[in-house]
Scaffold this motif. Structure first.
Motif, PDB file in Angstrom:
ATOM      1  N   ALA A 261       0.829  -1.205   0.000  1.00  0.00           N
ATOM      2  CA  ALA A 261       0.000   0.000   0.000  1.00  0.00           C
ATOM      3  C   ALA A 261       0.864   1.256   0.000  1.00  0.00           C
ATOM      4  O   ALA A 261       0.584   2.229  -0.711  1.00  0.00           O
ATOM      5  CB  ALA A 261      -0.933   0.002   1.213  1.00  0.00           C
ATOM      6  N   ALA A 262       1.937   1.243   0.801  1.00  0.00           N
ATOM      7  CA  ALA A 262       2.827   2.402   0.869  1.00  0.00           C
ATOM      8  C   ALA A 262       3.519   2.640  -0.469  1.00  0.00           C
ATOM      9  O   ALA A 262       3.585   3.779  -0.965  1.00  0.00           O
ATOM     10  CB  ALA A 262       3.861   2.200   1.972  1.00  0.00           C
ATOM     11  N   VAL A 263       4.021   1.563  -1.077  1.00  0.00           N
ATOM     12  CA  VAL A 263       4.708   1.679  -2.358  1.00  0.00           C
ATOM     13  C   VAL A 263       3.751   2.184  -3.439  1.00  0.00           C
ATOM     14  O   VAL A 263       4.071   3.104  -4.209  1.00  0.00           O
ATOM     15  CB  VAL A 263       5.302   0.318  -2.774  1.00  0.00           C
ATOM     16  CG1 VAL A 263       5.710   0.342  -4.244  1.00  0.00           C
ATOM     17  CG2 VAL A 263       6.509  -0.022  -1.913  1.00  0.00           C
ATOM     18  N   ALA A 264       2.551   1.600  -3.498  1.00  0.00           N
ATOM     19  CA  ALA A 264       1.586   1.982  -4.520  1.00  0.00           C
ATOM     20  C   ALA A 264       1.108   3.422  -4.324  1.00  0.00           C
ATOM     21  O   ALA A 264       0.851   4.135  -5.304  1.00  0.00           O
ATOM     22  CB  ALA A 264       0.393   1.037  -4.491  1.00  0.00           C
ATOM     23  N   SER A 265       0.995   3.861  -3.074  1.00  0.00           N
ATOM     24  CA  SER A 265       0.563   5.236  -2.801  1.00  0.00           C
ATOM     25  C   SER A 265       1.585   6.238  -3.324  1.00  0.00           C
ATOM     26  O   SER A 265       1.241   7.198  -4.014  1.00  0.00           O
ATOM     27  CB  SER A 265       0.360   5.447  -1.301  1.00  0.00           C
ATOM     28  OG  SER A 265      -0.661   4.615  -0.799  1.00  0.00           O
ATOM     29  N   LEU A 266       2.857   6.002  -2.992  1.00  0.00           N
ATOM     30  CA  LEU A 266       3.913   6.916  -3.431  1.00  0.00           C
ATOM     31  C   LEU A 266       4.078   6.875  -4.949  1.00  0.00           C
ATOM     32  O   LEU A 266       4.204   7.912  -5.602  1.00  0.00           O
ATOM     33  CB  LEU A 266       5.232   6.556  -2.749  1.00  0.00           C
ATOM     34  CG  LEU A 266       5.290   6.789  -1.232  1.00  0.00           C
ATOM     35  CD1 LEU A 266       6.597   6.249  -0.659  1.00  0.00           C
ATOM     36  CD2 LEU A 266       5.143   8.264  -0.918  1.00  0.00           C
ATOM     37  N   ALA A 267       4.067   5.655  -5.503  1.00  0.00           N
ATOM     38  CA  ALA A 267       4.221   5.525  -6.951  1.00  0.00           C
ATOM     39  C   ALA A 267       3.020   6.120  -7.679  1.00  0.00           C
ATOM     40  O   ALA A 267       3.162   6.712  -8.753  1.00  0.00           O
ATOM     41  CB  ALA A 267       4.400   4.057  -7.333  1.00  0.00           C
ATOM     42  N   GLY A 268       1.831   5.966  -7.092  1.00  0.00           N
ATOM     43  CA  GLY A 268       0.625   6.503  -7.706  1.00  0.00           C
ATOM     44  C   GLY A 268       0.638   8.015  -7.817  1.00  0.00           C
ATOM     45  O   GLY A 268       0.020   8.596  -8.714  1.00  0.00           O
ATOM     46  N   LEU A 269       1.367   8.663  -6.925  1.00  0.00           N
ATOM     47  CA  LEU A 269       1.471  10.120  -6.966  1.00  0.00           C
ATOM     48  C   LEU A 269       2.202  10.613  -8.205  1.00  0.00           C
ATOM     49  O   LEU A 269       2.038  11.758  -8.625  1.00  0.00           O
ATOM     50  CB  LEU A 269       2.174  10.631  -5.702  1.00  0.00           C
ATOM     51  CG  LEU A 269       1.359  10.579  -4.410  1.00  0.00           C
ATOM     52  CD1 LEU A 269       2.238  10.889  -3.210  1.00  0.00           C
ATOM     53  CD2 LEU A 269       0.197  11.567  -4.473  1.00  0.00           C
ATOM     54  N   ILE A 270       3.040   9.753  -8.783  1.00  0.00           N
ATOM     55  CA  ILE A 270       3.752  10.144 -10.004  1.00  0.00           C
ATOM     56  C   ILE A 270       3.278   9.320 -11.199  1.00  0.00           C
ATOM     57  O   ILE A 270       3.918   9.297 -12.241  1.00  0.00           O
ATOM     58  CB  ILE A 270       5.280  10.014  -9.825  1.00  0.00           C
ATOM     59  CG1 ILE A 270       5.682   8.601  -9.423  1.00  0.00           C
ATOM     60  CG2 ILE A 270       5.779  10.993  -8.796  1.00  0.00           C
ATOM     61  CD1 ILE A 270       7.196   8.404  -9.319  1.00  0.00           C
ATOM     62  N   GLY A 271       2.154   8.613 -11.028  1.00  0.00           N
ATOM     63  CA  GLY A 271       1.537   7.910 -12.140  1.00  0.00           C
ATOM     64  C   GLY A 271       2.121   6.562 -12.467  1.00  0.00           C
ATOM     65  O   GLY A 271       2.074   6.118 -13.616  1.00  0.00           O
ATOM     66  N   LEU A 272       2.698   5.864 -11.465  1.00  0.00           N
ATOM     67  CA  LEU A 272       3.284   4.545 -11.689  1.00  0.00           C
ATOM     68  C   LEU A 272       2.553   3.491 -10.870  1.00  0.00           C
ATOM     69  O   LEU A 272       1.846   3.803  -9.915  1.00  0.00           O
ATOM     70  CB  LEU A 272       4.770   4.551 -11.309  1.00  0.00           C
ATOM     71  CG  LEU A 272       5.673   5.533 -12.056  1.00  0.00           C
ATOM     72  CD1 LEU A 272       7.080   5.458 -11.502  1.00  0.00           C
ATOM     73  CD2 LEU A 272       5.657   5.259 -13.550  1.00  0.00           C
ATOM     74  N   GLY A 273       2.780   2.220 -11.235  1.00  0.00           N
ATOM     75  CA  GLY A 273       2.184   1.128 -10.471  1.00  0.00           C
ATOM     76  C   GLY A 273       3.019   0.713  -9.270  1.00  0.00           C
ATOM     77  O   GLY A 273       2.522   0.122  -8.330  1.00  0.00           O
ATOM     78  N   GLY A 274       4.316   1.009  -9.321  1.00  0.00           N
ATOM     79  CA  GLY A 274       5.185   0.727  -8.184  1.00  0.00           C
ATOM     80  C   GLY A 274       5.840  -0.636  -8.189  1.00  0.00           C
ATOM     81  O   GLY A 274       6.492  -1.006  -7.207  1.00  0.00           O
ATOM     82  N   ALA A 275       5.720  -1.404  -9.280  1.00  0.00           N
ATOM     83  CA  ALA A 275       6.277  -2.763  -9.295  1.00  0.00           C
ATOM     84  C   ALA A 275       7.791  -2.759  -9.171  1.00  0.00           C
ATOM     85  O   ALA A 275       8.371  -3.667  -8.569  1.00  0.00           O
ATOM     86  CB  ALA A 275       5.866  -3.478 -10.584  1.00  0.00           C
ATOM     87  N   GLU A 276       8.454  -1.744  -9.749  1.00  0.00           N
ATOM     88  CA  GLU A 276       9.906  -1.689  -9.658  1.00  0.00           C
ATOM     89  C   GLU A 276      10.379  -1.444  -8.221  1.00  0.00           C
ATOM     90  O   GLU A 276      11.459  -1.882  -7.822  1.00  0.00           O
ATOM     91  CB  GLU A 276      10.492  -0.609 -10.583  1.00  0.00           C
ATOM     92  CG  GLU A 276       9.884   0.762 -10.413  1.00  0.00           C
ATOM     93  CD  GLU A 276       8.518   0.854 -11.055  1.00  0.00           C
ATOM     94  OE1 GLU A 276       7.538   1.022 -10.293  1.00  0.00           O
ATOM     95  OE2 GLU A 276       8.425   0.781 -12.282  1.00  0.00           O
ATOM     96  N   PHE A 277       9.549  -0.789  -7.419  1.00  0.00           N
ATOM     97  CA  PHE A 277       9.884  -0.572  -6.009  1.00  0.00           C
ATOM     98  C   PHE A 277       9.468  -1.762  -5.153  1.00  0.00           C
ATOM     99  O   PHE A 277      10.035  -2.003  -4.093  1.00  0.00           O
ATOM    100  CB  PHE A 277       9.198   0.692  -5.488  1.00  0.00           C
ATOM    101  CG  PHE A 277       9.545   1.922  -6.268  1.00  0.00           C
ATOM    102  CD1 PHE A 277      10.751   2.570  -6.066  1.00  0.00           C
ATOM    103  CD2 PHE A 277       8.679   2.430  -7.224  1.00  0.00           C
ATOM    104  CE1 PHE A 277      11.088   3.700  -6.798  1.00  0.00           C
ATOM    105  CE2 PHE A 277       9.000   3.556  -7.956  1.00  0.00           C
ATOM    106  CZ  PHE A 277      10.203   4.202  -7.748  1.00  0.00           C
ATOM    107  N   ARG A 278       8.477  -2.503  -5.616  1.00  0.00           N
ATOM    108  CA  ARG A 278       7.996  -3.677  -4.885  1.00  0.00           C
ATOM    109  C   ARG A 278       8.999  -4.829  -4.961  1.00  0.00           C
ATOM    110  O   ARG A 278       9.122  -5.616  -4.016  1.00  0.00           O
ATOM    111  CB  ARG A 278       6.641  -4.102  -5.458  1.00  0.00           C
ATOM    112  CG  ARG A 278       5.877  -5.109  -4.617  1.00  0.00           C
ATOM    113  CD  ARG A 278       4.435  -5.232  -5.063  1.00  0.00           C
ATOM    114  NE  ARG A 278       4.319  -5.542  -6.477  1.00  0.00           N
ATOM    115  CZ  ARG A 278       3.652  -4.771  -7.343  1.00  0.00           C
ATOM    116  NH1 ARG A 278       3.091  -3.659  -6.956  1.00  0.00           N
ATOM    117  NH2 ARG A 278       3.583  -5.120  -8.620  1.00  0.00           N
TER     118      ARG A 278
END
Length: 268
Positions: A16-33
């Protein structure tokens, strides 16, 4: 509380934290996951990639569905040629890359992942420069754009398969620069390309023994999928509250540090 319950809860909040931050810049966050799966949950690299891809598949599907109110299916259908052009390369790239990932050693795969994550961070940083804001097309002729689209799609498909990501950071600027479409439409088109590309890589991975991670870690998978969807919604609601440029730079630097720390191998 059972260890598995604590693990699943940690997975939910981390996703949830990763997706929230990534969502702020329009990403899904998989690279951070991916670094989280490797460092926090101790998954071997190939299993982490497969796990990441399964999570990304669900997130991409919901993201495409949620965007339908703004970018309709009809608008996507009007740009079918763009989708097919990129898929012509990305499907092959995903199949080839997934096959290679299953055959190489853990150490080699870690090195490849580290290089690709560093490249993704560089792309995110490059996104803040005027280069990504240019309006003129790279190629004026149809044949040149078609060849460039297939070639770009091939390499993007390879990256998506190895990291288990949707590849929006690469697809969106590619679509904007090659075809000159609006950035919001490019976002939905990238999801339309990502979904079948990820399915091909997913099917390729299903032939390997590491695919059993999805049954072994079913509880964690569900927790992280739900957390990712919730986090993406939170990120969308907070859009505009945090300066996207500053956040992008911060997340890029974090990705660089985590990639080097987690995926490098010390030599004796």
């Amino acid at each position: 509380m059972k260890r598995s319950d604590r693990r699943n809860r940690a997975g939910f909040f981390a996703a949830a934290a990763v997706a929230s931050l990534a969502g702020l810049i329009g990403l899904g966050g998989a690279e951070f996951r991916l670094p989280i799966l490797k460092a926090l949950f101790r998954l071997p690299s190939l299993k982490a990639v497969i796990f990441n891809k399964a999570t990304s598949l669900v997130v991409v599907f919901f993201a495409l569905f949620f965007r339908m109110h703004e970018i309709s299916f009809g608008m996507l259908a009007d740009h079918t040629s763009i989708i097919l052009n990129l898929l012509g390369g990305s499907l092959i790239g995903a199949w080839v890359s997934a096959g290679i990932a299953m055959r190489i050693s853990e150490q080699t795969l870690d090195a490849v992942i580290m290089v690709l994550l560093l490249a993704m961070a560089a792309v995110l940083l490059l996104d803040q420069t005027s280069f990504m804001q240019r309006e003129e097309l790279f190629f004026e002729t149809l044949w040149a754009r078609t060849l460039a689209g297939v070639t770009a799609g091939f390499f993007i498909g390879m990256v998506a398969a190895v990291l288990g990501v949707a590849g929006g950071e690469l697809l969106i600027p590619t679509i904007v620069l090659l075809y000159g479409v609006d950035i919001k439409l490019a976002g939905s088109l990238s999801l339309a390309v990502s979904l079948p590309t990820m399915l091909v890589g997913f099917f390729r991975y299903s032939r390997g023994a590491a695919f059993e991670v999805l049954s072994q870690e079913r509880g964690l998978l569900i927790s992280m999928v739900v957390g990712s969807i919730v986090g993406a919604g939170i990120g969308a609601l907070l859009l505009g509250v945090v300066p996207a440029g500053l956040l992008t730079v911060g997340l890029s630097l974090l990705l660089i540090l985590s990639a080097i720390k987690i995926f490098r191998h010390k030599t004796a």
